[in-house]
Design a protein around this motif. Structure first.
Motif, short mmCIF file in Angstrom:
data_model
loop_
_atom_site.label_atom_id
_atom_site.label_comp_id
_atom_site.label_asym_id
_atom_site.label_seq_id
_atom_site.Cartn_x
_atom_site.Cartn_y
_atom_site.Cartn_z
N HIS A 1 94.74 -44.47 106.92
CA HIS A 1 93.83 -43.90 107.90
C HIS A 1 94.09 -42.42 108.05
O HIS A 1 95.13 -41.92 107.64
CB HIS A 1 94.01 -44.59 109.25
CG HIS A 1 92.82 -44.45 110.14
ND1 HIS A 1 92.73 -43.47 111.08
CD2 HIS A 1 91.67 -45.14 110.21
CE1 HIS A 1 91.56 -43.58 111.72
NE2 HIS A 1 90.91 -44.58 111.20
N SER B 1 94.36 -40.78 110.97
CA SER B 1 95.07 -40.37 112.18
C SER B 1 96.47 -39.89 111.80
O SER B 1 97.09 -40.40 110.88
CB SER B 1 95.14 -41.51 113.19
OG SER B 1 95.84 -42.60 112.67
N ASP C 1 89.90 -47.02 117.28
CA ASP C 1 88.79 -47.47 116.44
C ASP C 1 88.68 -46.58 115.20
O ASP C 1 89.41 -45.59 115.05
CB ASP C 1 87.49 -47.59 117.22
CG ASP C 1 86.67 -46.32 117.35
OD1 ASP C 1 87.14 -45.24 116.93
OD2 ASP C 1 85.56 -46.41 117.87
N ILE C 2 87.82 -46.93 114.30
CA ILE C 2 87.71 -46.27 113.01
C ILE C 2 87.38 -44.78 113.14
O ILE C 2 87.70 -43.98 112.27
CB ILE C 2 86.67 -47.00 112.12
CG1 ILE C 2 86.88 -46.67 110.64
CG2 ILE C 2 85.26 -46.70 112.53
CD1 ILE C 2 88.08 -47.31 110.05
N ASN C 3 86.78 -44.38 114.27
CA ASN C 3 86.41 -42.99 114.51
C ASN C 3 87.44 -42.24 115.35
O ASN C 3 87.16 -41.18 115.87
CB ASN C 3 85.05 -42.92 115.19
CG ASN C 3 83.98 -43.56 114.34
OD1 ASN C 3 83.84 -43.23 113.17
ND2 ASN C 3 83.23 -44.49 114.91
#
Length: 191
Positions: A102, A104, A125-127
């Motif tokens: 990911h 992040s 979440d994915i965003n």
């Protein structure tokens, strides 16, 4: 210090992972790998909230593989925890679940922490949205008091946070949580 880590699917699929700490660090129930991937500076002890417990040292590493043992879309993570030492105003991690891949900076998908004045939990979440649930605790739990923490999430309904069996915070929302998860475990900044 923690005991009885469980992860269940609320959709009726049942228990995916349960580690009691009664006999070993291997999970009593696991749909993925039951053996820990990292073990350092931890001891099994008697006299936990319900049976045995895991005492984590100051340099502990302890994690299990997430694939098969936890799903991102929905579930509940629950465990008993106590501090072993007096808890102050310094924030620290209690439990983490990490992304497999990911953008992040810390790769944290789920987090439960002591924030200096209480407990908080969130999923990412994915965003990179972080719906965060907080619960102030005054005074801080004594070092010998077991606290039951549970964080439930559902990408179509939101999140709920429970402390000692009582819902202390909730958020109705929808999130895109479907993602690959890598490891989960206690007391580390990054899993």
């Amino acid at each position: 210090v923690f005991a009885t880590v469980s992860y269940a699917q609320p959709s009726g699929n049942g228990l995916l992972f349960h580690m009691s700490g009664d006999r070993s660090l291997a999970a009593d129930v696991a749909l993925g790998d039951p053996e820990p991937t990292y073990i350092h500076d931890v001891e099994l002890k008697d006299g936990g909230a319900k049976g045995g417990f895991v005492q984590c040292g100051n340099s502990q590493l302890l994690a299990w593989d997430a694939p098969g043992n936890i799903y991102a879309q929905r579930g509940t993570l629950a465990f008993f925890w106590r501090g072993r030492l007096p808890i102050g105003e310094t924030p620290f991690p209690i439990f983490r679940v990490g992304y497999a891949d990911h953008s992040s900076w810390d790769l944290v998908w789920l987090r439960i922490d002591w924030n200096g004045s209480g407990f908080e939990g969130f999923v990412t979440d994915i965003n990179l949205a972080l719906p965060r649930l907080k619960h102030t605790v005054q005074p801080a739990p004594a070092p010998d008091k077991w606290v039951h923490l549970a964080l439930a999430w559902d990408e179509t309904k939101g999140m709920q946070f429970f402390v000692d069996g009582r819902m202390v915070a909730g958020k109705d929302t929808s999130m895109v949580l479907y993602a690959g998860l890598d490891q989960f475990g206690p007391h580390s900044r990054i899993i």
